[in-house]
Design a protein around this motif. Structure first.
Motif, PDB file in Angstrom:
ATOM      1  N   LEU A   1      11.570  10.933  -2.235  1.00 34.65           N
ATOM      2  CA  LEU A   1      11.232   9.526  -2.071  1.00 34.65           C
ATOM      3  C   LEU A   1      12.460   8.634  -2.249  1.00 34.65           C
ATOM      4  CD1 LEU A   1       8.673   7.742  -1.618  1.00 34.65           C
ATOM      5  CD2 LEU A   1       8.674   7.368  -4.084  1.00 34.65           C
ATOM      6  N   ASP A   2      12.648   7.713  -1.292  1.00 28.94           N
ATOM      7  CA  ASP A   2      13.761   6.771  -1.331  1.00 28.94           C
ATOM      8  C   ASP A   2      13.193   5.369  -1.172  1.00 28.94           C
ATOM      9  OD1 ASP A   2      16.847   6.223  -0.902  1.00 28.94           O
ATOM     10  OD2 ASP A   2      15.787   5.139   0.681  1.00 28.94           O
ATOM     11  N   ALA A   3      13.546   4.471  -2.077  1.00 28.75           N
ATOM     12  CA  ALA A   3      12.947   3.140  -2.097  1.00 28.75           C
ATOM     13  C   ALA A   3      13.211   2.370  -0.813  1.00 28.75           C
ATOM     14  CB  ALA A   3      13.469   2.353  -3.302  1.00 28.75           C
ATOM     15  N   GLU A   4      14.434   2.420  -0.309  1.00 30.14           N
ATOM     16  CA  GLU A   4      14.765   1.666   0.902  1.00 30.14           C
ATOM     17  C   GLU A   4      14.034   2.228   2.118  1.00 30.14           C
ATOM     18  OE1 GLU A   4      18.944   1.367   1.400  1.00 30.14           O
ATOM     19  OE2 GLU A   4      19.246   0.173  -0.408  1.00 30.14           O
ATOM     20  N   ALA A   5      13.960   3.549   2.202  1.00 32.52           N
ATOM     21  CA  ALA A   5      13.250   4.167   3.326  1.00 32.52           C
ATOM     22  C   ALA A   5      11.764   3.828   3.273  1.00 32.52           C
ATOM     23  CB  ALA A   5      13.448   5.681   3.313  1.00 32.52           C
ATOM     24  N   MET A   6      11.215   3.801   2.062  1.00 33.19           N
ATOM     25  CA  MET A   6       9.797   3.462   1.905  1.00 33.19           C
ATOM     26  C   MET A   6       9.552   2.015   2.311  1.00 33.19           C
ATOM     27  SD  MET A   6       7.382   4.025  -1.435  1.00 33.19           S
ATOM     28  CE  MET A   6       5.603   4.271  -1.208  1.00 33.19           C
ATOM     29  N   ALA A   7      10.461   1.129   1.942  1.00 29.53           N
ATOM     30  CA  ALA A   7      10.327  -0.282   2.309  1.00 29.53           C
ATOM     31  C   ALA A   7      10.357  -0.455   3.824  1.00 29.53           C
ATOM     32  CB  ALA A   7      11.440  -1.098   1.666  1.00 29.53           C
ATOM     33  N   ARG A   8      11.184   0.337   4.507  1.00 31.74           N
ATOM     34  CA  ARG A   8      11.244   0.246   5.973  1.00 31.74           C
ATOM     35  C   ARG A   8       9.929   0.709   6.593  1.00 31.74           C
ATOM     36  NH1 ARG A   8      16.750   1.878   5.046  1.00 31.74           N
ATOM     37  NH2 ARG A   8      16.242   4.079   5.348  1.00 31.74           N
ATOM     38  N   GLN A   9       9.313   1.736   6.021  1.00 37.05           N
ATOM     39  CA  GLN A   9       8.019   2.197   6.520  1.00 37.05           C
ATOM     40  C   GLN A   9       6.967   1.094   6.406  1.00 37.05           C
ATOM     41  OE1 GLN A   9       6.736   4.986   7.914  1.00 37.05           O
ATOM     42  NE2 GLN A   9       8.672   6.108   8.032  1.00 37.05           N
ATOM     43  N   PHE A  10       6.959   0.407   5.277  1.00 38.56           N
ATOM     44  CA  PHE A  10       5.988  -0.668   5.091  1.00 38.56           C
ATOM     45  C   PHE A  10       6.300  -1.845   6.010  1.00 38.56           C
ATOM     46  CE2 PHE A  10       4.401   1.698   1.614  1.00 38.56           C
ATOM     47  CZ  PHE A  10       3.159   1.174   1.299  1.00 38.56           C
ATOM     48  N   ALA A  11       7.588  -2.115   6.245  1.00 35.57           N
ATOM     49  CA  ALA A  11       7.964  -3.227   7.123  1.00 35.57           C
ATOM     50  C   ALA A  11       7.433  -3.022   8.533  1.00 35.57           C
ATOM     51  CB  ALA A  11       9.484  -3.381   7.141  1.00 35.57           C
ATOM     52  N   VAL A  12       7.527  -1.791   9.030  1.00 36.26           N
ATOM     53  CA  VAL A  12       7.118  -1.493  10.408  1.00 36.26           C
ATOM     54  C   VAL A  12       5.620  -1.240  10.524  1.00 36.26           C
ATOM     55  CG1 VAL A  12       7.353   0.161  12.313  1.00 36.26           C
ATOM     56  CG2 VAL A  12       9.380  -0.603  11.068  1.00 36.26           C
ATOM     57  N   ASN A  13       5.063  -0.477   9.590  1.00 32.29           N
ATOM     58  CA  ASN A  13       3.685   0.000   9.739  1.00 32.29           C
ATOM     59  C   ASN A  13       2.626  -0.844   9.044  1.00 32.29           C
ATOM     60  OD1 ASN A  13       4.361   2.340  11.293  1.00 32.29           O
ATOM     61  ND2 ASN A  13       5.100   3.318   9.418  1.00 32.29           N
ATOM     62  N   ALA A  14       3.034  -1.754   8.181  1.00 30.91           N
ATOM     63  CA  ALA A  14       2.041  -2.578   7.480  1.00 30.91           C
ATOM     64  C   ALA A  14       2.351  -4.066   7.568  1.00 30.91           C
ATOM     65  CB  ALA A  14       1.942  -2.137   6.010  1.00 30.91           C
ATOM     66  N   ILE A  15       3.554  -4.462   7.162  1.00 34.38           N
ATOM     67  CA  ILE A  15       3.877  -5.894   7.141  1.00 34.38           C
ATOM     68  C   ILE A  15       3.950  -6.460   8.554  1.00 34.38           C
ATOM     69  CG2 ILE A  15       5.579  -7.616   6.442  1.00 34.38           C
ATOM     70  CD1 ILE A  15       6.344  -5.697   4.147  1.00 34.38           C
ATOM     71  N   GLY A  16       4.611  -5.739   9.455  1.00 33.80           N
ATOM     72  CA  GLY A  16       4.695  -6.195  10.841  1.00 33.80           C
ATOM     73  C   GLY A  16       3.325  -6.401  11.468  1.00 33.80           C
TER      74      GLY A  16
END
Length: 232
Positions: A92-107
């Protein structure tokens, strides 16, 4: 789409992807569709799902094309900036996880914020978004893929919540999350070697057929491409 008004207007977000392009092609070929337009980072200058202002600008630019009777969000990513899904919590990597949420949830949440006002509120209208079966908490029997699973689970909650709010302003609307199945796209290429996959057109046709049959009472649900409900 038999349950929408004749001459209905449709918008596909993520139309440059495998599934998005198939959905747009299916709608454009429907003789009952009056207009089908696409939106994506590759085909629409300045649009980026991870840049909130670009989503708002895109919605403003499309006001003249609406109101839309069908909006289909076909965005989403599994591998972002070359980082594959985690096999274990140790990866688990915090920055990679944040990118997943940016694309798949926040967007997608911001798409609802800015595009729901473009959805026709005077007659039956549909708003679908691509989720994934691995976003189901109840169906998680294997573990792994923590960031992707969590981002899609968050998207499912967003869909459910938005549907409840939309029911007050768009009484005949249906908002739904879809698992498209295992489809021949770049998203699944690295993980489905030797496994049977659907063509994008097959998945698109199936999802649109299910979406067309959903009732307002089913708004906020999570469905597979074959019409079966998926547990949260």
């Amino acid at each position: 789409m038999e349950t929408l008004a004749d001459g209905y207007r449709a918008l596909v977000v993520g139309e440059s992807g495998g599934i998005g392009s198939a959905v747009l092609a299916e709608l454009a070929s429907d003789p009952r569709c009056g207009n089908a337009v696409g939106l994506s980072r590759k085909t629409s200058a300045g649009f980026d799902l991870t840049v909130p202002g670009s989503i708002e600008r895109a919605a403003d630019d499309l006001k003249g094309e609406g109101p839309f009777d069908l909006i289909f969000d076909a965005t989403g990513a599994l591998i972002i900036e070359g980082v594959p899904p985690e096999k274990t919590i140790k990866a688990l990597d915090a920055e990679a996880m944040a990118r997943q949420f940016a694309v798949n949830a926040i967007g997608p949440a911001l798409l609802f914020k800015h595009f729901l006002p473009l959805l026709n509120r005077n007659q039956r209208s549909l708003f679908a978004t691509l989720s994934a079966r691995v976003g189901s908490i109840g169906d998680n029997h294997l573990g792994g893929w923590i960031s992707y699973r969590a981002s899609k689970a968050a998207l499912n909650q967003i869909v459910r919540t938005v549907s409840r709010e939309a029911a007050r302003t768009h009484r005949q609307s249906v908002i739904a999350a879809f698992h498209p199945g295992t489809v021949e796209t770049r998203l699944s290429d690295a993980y489905c070697s030797g496994k049977e996959r659907q063509k994008p057109a097959q998945s698109a046709t199936a999802m649109l057929s299910v979406l067309d049959r959903l009732t307002a009472e089913q708004s906020g649900g999570f469905f597979a491409y074959d019409g079966t409900a998926i547990e949260w």
